[in-house]
Scaffold this motif. Structure first.
Motif, PDB file in Angstrom:
ATOM      1  N   PRO A 168     -35.882 -26.288 -24.106  1.00  0.00           N
ATOM      2  CA  PRO A 168     -36.780 -26.394 -25.266  1.00  0.00           C
ATOM      3  C   PRO A 168     -36.007 -26.220 -26.574  1.00  0.00           C
ATOM      4  N   TYR A 169     -36.259 -27.143 -27.500  1.00  0.00           N
ATOM      5  CA  TYR A 169     -35.491 -27.090 -28.737  1.00  0.00           C
ATOM      6  C   TYR A 169     -35.792 -25.828 -29.537  1.00  0.00           C
ATOM      7  N   ARG A 170     -36.938 -25.203 -29.304  1.00  0.00           N
ATOM      8  CA  ARG A 170     -37.246 -23.948 -29.991  1.00  0.00           C
ATOM      9  C   ARG A 170     -36.234 -22.871 -29.612  1.00  0.00           C
ATOM     10  N   ILE A 171     -35.816 -22.882 -28.348  1.00  0.00           N
ATOM     11  CA  ILE A 171     -34.830 -21.901 -27.883  1.00  0.00           C
ATOM     12  C   ILE A 171     -33.432 -22.284 -28.345  1.00  0.00           C
ATOM     13  N   GLY A 172     -33.082 -23.554 -28.177  1.00  0.00           N
ATOM     14  CA  GLY A 172     -31.725 -23.987 -28.498  1.00  0.00           C
ATOM     15  C   GLY A 172     -31.382 -23.826 -29.958  1.00  0.00           C
ATOM     16  N   TYR A 173     -32.238 -24.328 -30.837  1.00  0.00           N
ATOM     17  CA  TYR A 173     -31.913 -24.285 -32.256  1.00  0.00           C
ATOM     18  C   TYR A 173     -32.129 -22.902 -32.862  1.00  0.00           C
ATOM     19  N   ALA A 175     -31.305 -20.160 -31.173  1.00  0.00           N
ATOM     20  CA  ALA A 175     -30.039 -19.512 -30.803  1.00  0.00           C
ATOM     21  C   ALA A 175     -28.903 -20.001 -31.683  1.00  0.00           C
ATOM     22  N   LEU A 176     -28.908 -21.283 -32.021  1.00  0.00           N
ATOM     23  CA  LEU A 176     -27.867 -21.821 -32.889  1.00  0.00           C
ATOM     24  C   LEU A 176     -27.947 -21.213 -34.285  1.00  0.00           C
ATOM     25  N   ALA A 177     -29.168 -21.048 -34.814  1.00  0.00           N
ATOM     26  CA  ALA A 177     -29.324 -20.416 -36.128  1.00  0.00           C
ATOM     27  C   ALA A 177     -28.813 -18.980 -36.106  1.00  0.00           C
ATOM     28  N   ALA A 178     -29.094 -18.252 -35.023  1.00  0.00           N
ATOM     29  CA  ALA A 178     -28.586 -16.884 -34.916  1.00  0.00           C
ATOM     30  C   ALA A 178     -27.070 -16.863 -34.770  1.00  0.00           C
ATOM     31  N   PHE A 179     -26.532 -17.841 -34.047  1.00  0.00           N
ATOM     32  CA  PHE A 179     -25.086 -17.906 -33.849  1.00  0.00           C
ATOM     33  C   PHE A 179     -24.361 -18.159 -35.163  1.00  0.00           C
ATOM     34  N   ARG A 180     -24.974 -18.931 -36.046  1.00  0.00           N
ATOM     35  CA  ARG A 180     -24.353 -19.229 -37.330  1.00  0.00           C
ATOM     36  C   ARG A 180     -24.403 -18.056 -38.297  1.00  0.00           C
ATOM     37  N   PHE A 181     -25.108 -17.007 -37.939  1.00  0.00           N
ATOM     38  CA  PHE A 181     -25.109 -15.817 -38.782  1.00  0.00           C
ATOM     39  C   PHE A 181     -23.725 -15.174 -38.806  1.00  0.00           C
ATOM     40  N   VAL A 182     -22.960 -15.319 -37.751  1.00  0.00           N
ATOM     41  CA  VAL A 182     -21.669 -14.631 -37.654  1.00  0.00           C
ATOM     42  C   VAL A 182     -20.705 -15.076 -38.750  1.00  0.00           C
ATOM     43  N   PRO A 183     -20.406 -16.383 -38.920  1.00  0.00           N
ATOM     44  CA  PRO A 183     -19.521 -16.759 -40.033  1.00  0.00           C
ATOM     45  C   PRO A 183     -20.126 -16.450 -41.390  1.00  0.00           C
ATOM     46  N   ARG A 184     -21.461 -16.463 -41.496  1.00  0.00           N
ATOM     47  CA  ARG A 184     -22.097 -16.113 -42.761  1.00  0.00           C
ATOM     48  C   ARG A 184     -21.835 -14.653 -43.100  1.00  0.00           C
ATOM     49  N   PHE A 185     -21.923 -13.769 -42.103  1.00  0.00           N
ATOM     50  CA  PHE A 185     -21.621 -12.360 -42.332  1.00  0.00           C
ATOM     51  C   PHE A 185     -20.172 -12.173 -42.769  1.00  0.00           C
ATOM     52  N   ALA A 225     -27.957  -9.976 -45.319  1.00  0.00           N
ATOM     53  CA  ALA A 225     -28.424 -10.505 -44.037  1.00  0.00           C
ATOM     54  C   ALA A 225     -29.932 -10.720 -44.052  1.00  0.00           C
ATOM     55  N   ILE A 226     -30.656  -9.792 -44.650  1.00  0.00           N
ATOM     56  CA  ILE A 226     -32.111  -9.943 -44.723  1.00  0.00           C
ATOM     57  C   ILE A 226     -32.486 -11.140 -45.597  1.00  0.00           C
ATOM     58  N   ARG A 227     -31.810 -11.288 -46.737  1.00  0.00           N
ATOM     59  CA  ARG A 227     -32.096 -12.441 -47.601  1.00  0.00           C
ATOM     60  C   ARG A 227     -31.787 -13.752 -46.874  1.00  0.00           C
ATOM     61  N   HIS A 228     -30.657 -13.793 -46.160  1.00  0.00           N
ATOM     62  CA  HIS A 228     -30.297 -15.015 -45.446  1.00  0.00           C
ATOM     63  C   HIS A 228     -31.300 -15.310 -44.332  1.00  0.00           C
ATOM     64  N   ALA A 229     -31.752 -14.293 -43.613  1.00  0.00           N
ATOM     65  CA  ALA A 229     -32.742 -14.499 -42.559  1.00  0.00           C
ATOM     66  C   ALA A 229     -34.054 -15.022 -43.136  1.00  0.00           C
ATOM     67  N   GLU A 230     -34.455 -14.505 -44.298  1.00  0.00           N
ATOM     68  CA  GLU A 230     -35.681 -14.993 -44.922  1.00  0.00           C
ATOM     69  C   GLU A 230     -35.551 -16.457 -45.339  1.00  0.00           C
ATOM     70  N   ARG A 231     -34.392 -16.830 -45.888  1.00  0.00           N
ATOM     71  CA  ARG A 231     -34.190 -18.220 -46.286  1.00  0.00           C
ATOM     72  C   ARG A 231     -34.202 -19.144 -45.076  1.00  0.00           C
ATOM     73  N   VAL A 232     -33.570 -18.712 -43.979  1.00  0.00           N
ATOM     74  CA  VAL A 232     -33.573 -19.536 -42.766  1.00  0.00           C
ATOM     75  C   VAL A 232     -34.985 -19.690 -42.219  1.00  0.00           C
ATOM     76  N   ALA A 233     -35.756 -18.601 -42.211  1.00  0.00           N
ATOM     77  CA  ALA A 233     -37.130 -18.662 -41.712  1.00  0.00           C
ATOM     78  C   ALA A 233     -37.992 -19.579 -42.566  1.00  0.00           C
ATOM     79  N   LEU A 234     -37.853 -19.496 -43.894  1.00  0.00           N
ATOM     80  CA  LEU A 234     -38.621 -20.376 -44.780  1.00  0.00           C
ATOM     81  C   LEU A 234     -38.217 -21.839 -44.593  1.00  0.00           C
ATOM     82  N   ALA A 235     -36.910 -22.094 -44.426  1.00  0.00           N
ATOM     83  CA  ALA A 235     -36.455 -23.471 -44.217  1.00  0.00           C
ATOM     84  C   ALA A 235     -37.002 -24.035 -42.909  1.00  0.00           C
ATOM     85  N   MET A 236     -37.025 -23.234 -41.850  1.00  0.00           N
ATOM     86  CA  MET A 236     -37.552 -23.708 -40.570  1.00  0.00           C
ATOM     87  C   MET A 236     -39.054 -23.928 -40.648  1.00  0.00           C
TER      88      MET A 236
END
Length: 283
Positions: A168-173, A175-185, A225-236
Motif C-alpha cells: 500500500p502506497y500509504r505505508i511505502g511513502y 516510510a519514505l517521508a520518515a526516512f528522509r528526516f535523517v538527512p534533514r536532521f 523537527a516539529i516544524r518540518h513534520a508539520e510542513r510534511v503533514a500539511l503537504a501530504m
C-alpha cells in the motif's frame, strides 16, 4: 530573472539535504543501476539464507568473491567503495574470526593442532578454523547485501515495492517521508552548530564543554523537527494523500527482461557454488 538566484539556491540546498532525490549518474557498463531494486534484492537472498547454515570456509569465500566481482563490475568504483571492499570488510572478517576463535569451546577442538599456548590457555587450530569460517560467512552476507545497498535509492525501492509487490502506497511513502528526516536532521544540526559558533555559545574544550554544546543543540533541533513534520503533514494533506486506494506514479520502475535474467543467472551461479562445495556433507 530576479527569482533565478533564490530558486537556484533553494534547489542546491535541497540537493545537499536529500541525497535520494535523483538517480546516480553512471556509465551504461555499470549495469546494477539500471536493474529493478527488487531484482537486486531477490537475487542474493537465497544465498544469504543458505550461508547462515554453512560451517566451512570455502563456500563463504566463494560467495565473497562472487559479490566482489558483481560490485566491481556493476557499480561506480569510488574511494568509499574501495575502502569498504578492500579494508572494512576484510578487517571486520579478521576481527570477528579472532573473536569467535577465542569464544570457541576448547573441549570440542582439543584434538586439533596447538597454535600457541599461554600458561594454562591453549589456542587450537580447530578454534581458529571455526572463528575464521564464521567471519568469512558474515563478510559474505554483508557483501551480498551491498549489491542492492550500493546501487539502489530509497525512492526507487519504495516505488518498486508499491508497483510490483503491491505494498500500500500509504505505508511505502509514509516510510519514505520518515526516512528522509535523517538527512534533514543532519542539515539542521549543521546550521545550529554554525549559529552557536558565530555567537560564541558553549565555547571551551573538554568533556563538560562538549556535553554543554550537545544540550544546547537538543531544543532547537527538536523545534526544527516539529516544524518540518508539520510542513510534511500539511503537504501530504494538501495532495489528498491516502484519500484514494491508489495513486498515479510520475516515475515508473518497471520489471524488465534483464531483471529476470539477472535473478535467474545469480541463482544459477549460487546453486553451482553450493553444488561444487556442498558444505553440509553426506554423513
Amino acid at each position: 530573472m530576479t527569482d533565478a538566484g533564490p530558486l537556484t539556491a533553494t534547489t542546491a540546498a535541497h540537493s545537499t539535504v536529500d541525497p535520494y532525490a535523483r538517480r546516480v549518474a553512471a556509465s551504461p557498463v555499470r549495469f546494477l543501476y539500471a536493474l529493478n531494486p527488487l531484482a537486486k534484492l531477490a537475487a542474493p537472498i537465497p544465498a544469504m539464507v543458505l550461508l547462515v547454515f554453512v560451517r566451512d570456509a570455502a563456500t563463504p569465500a566463494a560467495f565473497l568473491l562472487l559479490a566482489y566481482a558483481v560490485l566491481l563490475m556493476g557499480v561506480n568504483f569510488t574511494r568509499r567503495l574501495a575502502a569498504v571492499l578492500l579494508l572494512a570488510v576484510p578487517l571486520s572478517a579478521v576481527v570477528i574470526g579472532f573473536g569467535f576463535a577465542l569464544w570457541t569451546d576448547a573441549s570440542r577442538v582439543d584434538q586439533s593442532v596447538v597454535v600457541w599456548q599461554i600458561g594454562g590457555w591453549t589456542m587450537y587450530g580447530g578454534a581458529l578454523a571455526v572463528g575464521f569460517a564464521t567471519g568469512l560467512r558474515l563478510a559474505a552476507i554483508v557483501a551480498l547485501t551491498l549489491i542492492a545497498g550500493l546501487s539502489t535509492t530509497g525512492p526507487d525501492l519504495v516505488r518498486a515495492s508499491v508497483q510490483q509487490l503491491r505494498v500500500p502506497y500509504r505505508i511505502g511513502y509514509t516510510a519514505l517521508a520518515a526516512f528522509r528526516f535523517v538527512p534533514r536532521f543532519g542539515h539542521e544540526l549543521d546550521v545550529i552548530r554554525q549559529a552557536h559558533r558565530v555567537r560564541g555559545a558553549h565555547g571551551g574544550h573538554g568533556p563538560f564543554a562538549a556535553v554543554a554544546r550537545w544540550f544546547g543543540y537538543i531544543v532547537p533541533l527538536l523545534a526544527g523537527a516539529i516544524r518540518h513534520a508539520e510542513r510534511v503533514a500539511l503537504a501530504m494533506d494538501s495532495r489528498a494523500f491516502g484519500a484514494h486506494p491508489d495513486r498515479t506514479e510520475r516515475h515508473l520502475v518497471p520489471w524488465r527482461v534483464r531483471d529476470t535474467v539477472f535473478v535467474l543467472a545469480f541463482w544459477a551461479v549460487s546453486a553451482a557454488l553450493f553444488a561444487v562445495f556442498f558444505p553440509w556433507g553426506l554423513a
